[in-house]
Design an enzyme around this catalytic site. Structure first.
Site, PDB file in Angstrom:
ATOM      1  N   LYS A   1      13.637  99.433  48.309  1.00 15.01           N
ATOM      2  CA  LYS A   1      12.954  98.779  47.195  1.00 15.01           C
ATOM      3  C   LYS A   1      11.779  97.919  47.664  1.00 15.01           C
ATOM      4  O   LYS A   1      10.709  98.432  47.944  1.00 15.01           O
ATOM      5  CB  LYS A   1      13.947  97.979  46.350  1.00 15.01           C
TER       6      LYS A   1
ATOM      7  N   PHE B   1      26.329 100.220  42.570  1.00 14.81           N
ATOM      8  CA  PHE B   1      25.308 101.273  42.531  1.00 14.81           C
ATOM      9  C   PHE B   1      24.716 101.439  43.924  1.00 14.81           C
ATOM     10  O   PHE B   1      24.288 100.457  44.528  1.00 14.81           O
ATOM     11  CB  PHE B   1      24.200 100.941  41.525  1.00 14.81           C
TER      12      PHE B   1
ATOM     13  N   ASP C   1      24.947  96.915  51.120  1.00 16.41           N
ATOM     14  CA  ASP C   1      23.829  97.558  50.439  1.00 16.41           C
ATOM     15  C   ASP C   1      22.912  96.446  49.935  1.00 16.41           C
ATOM     16  O   ASP C   1      23.183  95.802  48.932  1.00 16.41           O
ATOM     17  CB  ASP C   1      24.350  98.410  49.278  1.00 16.41           C
TER      18      ASP C   1
END
Length: 404
Positions: free
Chosen positions: A254, A140, A225
């Protein structure tokens, strides 16, 4: 409407685009790893806003940084630079391999920048033919059209017309599949050093090293990532540091801002020079408010005792889940690293992760899922032992209610 009018949950169906299905309650305030809703019902937060609220809710160092900056300067655009952005960029180069930083507003945007940089570098250095990107099934990387196509779940990118091309997907942890796929036409491999959304899957010890070696062999860039794994989440400041493999480009977001939206792409001076003036940009990227908060967060988390505390909390949470499992026999595996933990449901409980999330919510505990069979835990990195125990007690009650 007046500001005194009570906000109703049914307004969501009236005024919001229906791409979410939020819980029935509306949280109104938080402190540490606790939240309270409109009815003053208390919740323990094991979700952390999906690995974002790394210092819990309203941590004093974040409130102070935001308030101080709010009285100085809010926005400039990148026609000018600003002090918080420069301080934060300098700090990020000190705590990582990176020499250069690009600021964005989210993980997807940081990944978009990383992918554009990889393609631009390949064109500049090797020519148009070297444009292939390899990524992993169940990976993702965000919801922009480029990042969602690189992500390894077709259901998220189907139905929007022609997709960006020259992207290949292979199984995670499969060295042979990678050897069979990579070639001199590959410009980059994008990978999570621990798959989050895809089920909390850790890399095999020799897998990431093989990825690094194959990238070197074929002159391809390695993009990590670390949107979910970064900023202390795994117990190292960045996950790559605990794995002994260094990427060429790293993305973070995040928990970088602890709840204030910010993302960053980190890379080397050599690669960064391909992002010349006008090649890429962002109106809000490097926003003084976001950077001031993120600087406070990074300074706090990079302390040795805080990172050691993450590893301690990992043990508390995993041991608690294991004890719970001895009682209810619900999980086949409890895995992950630091405070990115996944509990996989056994055969009897297949497809029921969402049921557990809903039952937990009814018992005052906020959880996440990572697919239909994995319950995911991404609490604050400074959650107290007492809050962990209270949360596990509520989870016990929630599972008991489902068994009944």
């Amino acid at each position: 409407m007046s500001s005194s009018e009570q906000v109703q949950r049914n307004w969501f169906e009236e005024v919001m685009v229906p791409c979410y299905s939020p819980m029935d309650m509306i949280p109104v305030r938080g402190e540490g790893s606790k939240l309270w809703d409109q009815n003053d019902q208390e919740y323990i937060d094991f979700a952390g806003g999906i690995a974002v609220s790394c210092l819990g809710h309203c941590h004093p160092i974040m409130v102070e940084a935001l308030t101080e900056q709010a009285n100085k300067l809010w926005h400039l655009s990148n026609v000018m630079t600003n002090e918080p952005a420069l301080r934060l960029a300098k700090k990020l180069t000190e705590v990582s391999f990176a020499e250069k930083v690009f600021f964005a507003n989210s993980g997807a945007e940081a990944n978009e920048a990383a992918l554009k940089l990889a393609r631009r570098w390949a064109v500049d250095v090797h020519g148009e033919d070297k444009s292939e990107i390899i990524a992993f099934n169940q990976g993702f990387h965000g919801r922009t059209f480029f990042t969602v196509t690189v992500g390894g779940q077709a259901s998220y990118s189907d139905g929007f017309g022609p997709k960006p091309g020259n992207i290949k997907h292979i199984p995670y942890n499969d060295i042979e599949a990678l050897k069979a796929t990579i070639s001199d036409k590959t410009c980059a491999i994008m990978i999570e050093p621990l798959q989050g959304e895809g089920g909390v899957i850790s890399p095999d010890p020799d897998f990431l090293q093989a990825v690094r070696d194959l990238c070197d062999q074929h002159q391809a860039l390695l993009i990590f990532d670390e949107v979910q794994t970064g900023n202390g989440r795994t117990g190292d400041f960045y996950a790559y540091q605990g794995l002994g493999v260094t990427p060429d480009i790293l993305t973070t977001a995040k928990s970088l801002g602890g709840g204030f939206p910010i993302g960053a792409m980190l890379t080397t001076t050599t690669l960064a020079q391909h992002m010349k003036v006008g090649v890429h940009g962002s109106t809000y990227g490097g926003n003084p408010l976001a950077c001031a908060v993120a600087e406070a967060v990074v300074n706090f988390i990079q302390q040795d005792e805080v990172l050691a505390g993450v590893k301690q909390r990992e043990q508390w949470l995993k041991q608690g889940l294991s004890t719970l499992n001895d009682k209810h026999h619900i999980f086949s595996d409890i895995r992950g690293k630091g405070l990115l933990i996944g509990a996989e449901l056994n055969e009897k409980w297949q497809g029921r992760s969402r049921d557990i999330l809903v039952a937990a919510g009814a018992h005052g505990l906020l959880l996440l899922v990572a697919g239909a069979n994995v319950v995911r835990f991404t609490p604050s990195l400074v959650i107290t032992q007492q809050e962990i125990e209270q949360g596990l007690e509520k989870l016990d009650q929630a599972i008991s209610s489902l068994i009944k």
